[in-house]
Motif scaffolding. Structure first.
Motif, PDB file in Angstrom:
ATOM      1  N   LYS A 263      47.862  17.748  45.048  1.00 45.35           N
ATOM      2  CA  LYS A 263      46.828  18.022  43.743  1.00 45.35           C
ATOM      3  C   LYS A 263      46.243  17.060  42.916  1.00 45.35           C
ATOM      4  O   LYS A 263      45.192  16.887  42.053  1.00 45.35           O
ATOM      5  CB  LYS A 263      47.421  19.367  43.263  1.00 45.35           C
ATOM      6  N   LEU A 264      47.464  16.329  42.280  1.00 48.44           N
ATOM      7  CA  LEU A 264      47.193  15.124  41.540  1.00 48.44           C
ATOM      8  C   LEU A 264      46.176  14.221  42.105  1.00 48.44           C
ATOM      9  O   LEU A 264      45.367  13.703  41.346  1.00 48.44           O
ATOM     10  CB  LEU A 264      48.393  14.394  41.104  1.00 48.44           C
ATOM     11  N   GLN A 265      46.292  13.964  43.187  1.00 48.35           N
ATOM     12  CA  GLN A 265      45.247  13.195  44.132  1.00 48.35           C
ATOM     13  C   GLN A 265      43.918  13.661  44.011  1.00 48.35           C
ATOM     14  O   GLN A 265      42.738  13.076  43.484  1.00 48.35           O
ATOM     15  CB  GLN A 265      45.619  12.885  45.382  1.00 48.35           C
ATOM     16  N   GLN A 266      43.530  14.998  44.111  1.00 47.95           N
ATOM     17  CA  GLN A 266      42.350  15.705  43.951  1.00 47.95           C
ATOM     18  C   GLN A 266      41.931  15.622  42.572  1.00 47.95           C
ATOM     19  O   GLN A 266      40.798  15.279  42.286  1.00 47.95           O
ATOM     20  CB  GLN A 266      42.600  16.824  44.522  1.00 47.95           C
ATOM     21  N   MET A 267      42.753  15.660  41.602  1.00 52.33           N
ATOM     22  CA  MET A 267      42.250  15.626  40.026  1.00 52.33           C
ATOM     23  C   MET A 267      41.766  14.268  39.886  1.00 52.33           C
ATOM     24  O   MET A 267      40.683  14.218  39.129  1.00 52.33           O
ATOM     25  CB  MET A 267      43.314  16.094  39.263  1.00 52.33           C
ATOM     26  N   ALA A 268      42.494  13.384  40.120  1.00 50.65           N
ATOM     27  CA  ALA A 268      42.068  11.860  40.059  1.00 50.65           C
ATOM     28  C   ALA A 268      40.690  11.574  40.771  1.00 50.65           C
ATOM     29  O   ALA A 268      39.889  10.968  39.943  1.00 50.65           O
ATOM     30  CB  ALA A 268      42.959  10.960  40.523  1.00 50.65           C
ATOM     31  N   VAL A 269      40.392  12.186  41.875  1.00 46.67           N
ATOM     32  CA  VAL A 269      39.175  12.081  42.597  1.00 46.67           C
ATOM     33  C   VAL A 269      37.950  12.652  41.804  1.00 46.67           C
ATOM     34  O   VAL A 269      36.989  11.923  41.490  1.00 46.67           O
ATOM     35  CB  VAL A 269      39.164  12.397  44.061  1.00 46.67           C
ATOM     36  N   THR A 270      38.255  13.701  41.450  1.00 42.01           N
ATOM     37  CA  THR A 270      37.326  14.598  40.664  1.00 42.01           C
ATOM     38  C   THR A 270      36.988  13.863  39.308  1.00 42.01           C
ATOM     39  O   THR A 270      35.647  13.788  38.878  1.00 42.01           O
ATOM     40  CB  THR A 270      37.893  15.898  40.405  1.00 42.01           C
ATOM     41  N   ILE A 271      37.814  13.385  38.567  1.00 37.37           N
ATOM     42  CA  ILE A 271      37.875  12.490  37.155  1.00 37.37           C
ATOM     43  C   ILE A 271      36.840  11.214  37.519  1.00 37.37           C
ATOM     44  O   ILE A 271      36.083  11.239  36.695  1.00 37.37           O
ATOM     45  CB  ILE A 271      38.997  12.370  36.606  1.00 37.37           C
ATOM     46  N   LEU A 272      37.297  10.659  38.527  1.00 38.49           N
ATOM     47  CA  LEU A 272      36.671   9.521  38.994  1.00 38.49           C
ATOM     48  C   LEU A 272      35.230   9.669  39.427  1.00 38.49           C
ATOM     49  O   LEU A 272      34.244   8.818  38.778  1.00 38.49           O
ATOM     50  CB  LEU A 272      37.427   8.562  40.198  1.00 38.49           C
ATOM     51  N   ARG A 273      34.956  10.744  40.013  1.00 40.02           N
ATOM     52  CA  ARG A 273      33.471  10.756  40.318  1.00 40.02           C
ATOM     53  C   ARG A 273      32.867  11.314  39.363  1.00 40.02           C
ATOM     54  O   ARG A 273      31.493  11.053  39.232  1.00 40.02           O
ATOM     55  CB  ARG A 273      33.599  12.246  41.295  1.00 40.02           C
ATOM     56  N   ARG A 274      33.324  11.963  38.218  1.00 40.26           N
ATOM     57  CA  ARG A 274      32.347  12.519  37.111  1.00 40.26           C
ATOM     58  C   ARG A 274      32.337  11.267  35.988  1.00 40.26           C
ATOM     59  O   ARG A 274      30.938  11.264  35.493  1.00 40.26           O
ATOM     60  CB  ARG A 274      33.522  13.396  36.029  1.00 40.26           C
ATOM     61  N   HIS A 275      32.841  10.395  36.052  1.00 44.52           N
ATOM     62  CA  HIS A 275      32.647   8.987  35.158  1.00 44.52           C
ATOM     63  C   HIS A 275      32.108   8.075  35.993  1.00 44.52           C
ATOM     64  O   HIS A 275      31.463   7.135  35.318  1.00 44.52           O
ATOM     65  CB  HIS A 275      34.027   8.792  34.654  1.00 44.52           C
ATOM     66  N   LEU A 276      31.924   7.752  37.249  1.00 44.04           N
ATOM     67  CA  LEU A 276      31.389   6.686  38.142  1.00 44.04           C
ATOM     68  C   LEU A 276      29.883   7.361  38.523  1.00 44.04           C
ATOM     69  O   LEU A 276      29.130   6.464  38.908  1.00 44.04           O
ATOM     70  CB  LEU A 276      32.329   6.285  39.175  1.00 44.04           C
ATOM     71  N   CYS A 277      30.010   8.375  38.529  1.00 44.07           N
ATOM     72  CA  CYS A 277      28.524   8.991  39.384  1.00 44.07           C
ATOM     73  C   CYS A 277      27.594   9.245  38.360  1.00 44.07           C
ATOM     74  O   CYS A 277      27.757   9.855  37.352  1.00 44.07           O
ATOM     75  CB  CYS A 277      28.888  10.118  40.499  1.00 44.07           C
TER      76      CYS A 277
END
Length: 146
Positions: free
Chosen positions: A132-146
């Motif tokens: 769950k934490l891994q998925q949250m990190a991926v989601t946050i990175l996508r929002r800020h990098l994309c």
């Protein structure tokens, strides 16, 4: 593991086994079955046996692994002997787990007898991040990098 003859394990032996998860002696047994088989060979009266099971270790330990664990295993054996086999060498076993965790290369289990027929079983390995934490990190990175 089937042995050609029965092996008598001395009741008072102070023993520290280093077993590999990729050992060819394991055959088709699962790691759990391999460990259970080793434990079943220890007499119930024995209070001085430890098993370090390293998932990533083949039949012969890697030099780096052996350099980390062997000195501490020897200290643990001597401490167990010096205590009159009254208590497991908890300080040395704790130090062993700390060194393995610090190295962050290996995972497995440390098992040892706390008394007649009573085993302590501790898993070790690099810390893992819950899914769950891994998925949250991926989601946050996508929002800020994309």
């Amino acid at each position: 593991m089937k042995l050609p003859t029965s092996v008598d394990w001395p009741r008072s032996a102070i023993t520290f086994l280093l077993m590999g998860g990729r050992d060819n002696f394991r055959g088709a047994m699962s790691p759990e079955a391999y460990i259970a088989d080793a434990k079943s060979r220890v007499p119930k009266e024995n209070r001085t046996t430890a098993i370090l099971f390293v998932n990533e270790m083949p039949h012969m330990p890697q030099c780096r692994l052996l350099a980390i664990v062997l000195p501490i295993m020897l200290k643990a054996l001597l401490a167990w002997k010096d205590s009159g086999a009254e208590a497991p060498p908890k300080a040395e076993l704790k130090a062993l787990l700390a060194k393995l965790t610090e190295a962050a290369c290996w995972s497995g289990r440390l098992l040892y007898t706390q008394g007649a027929g009573a085993w302590q079983d501790t898993e070790f390995g690099p810390p893992t991040v819950p899914a769950k934490l891994q998925q949250m990190a991926v989601t946050i990175l996508r929002r800020h990098l994309c």
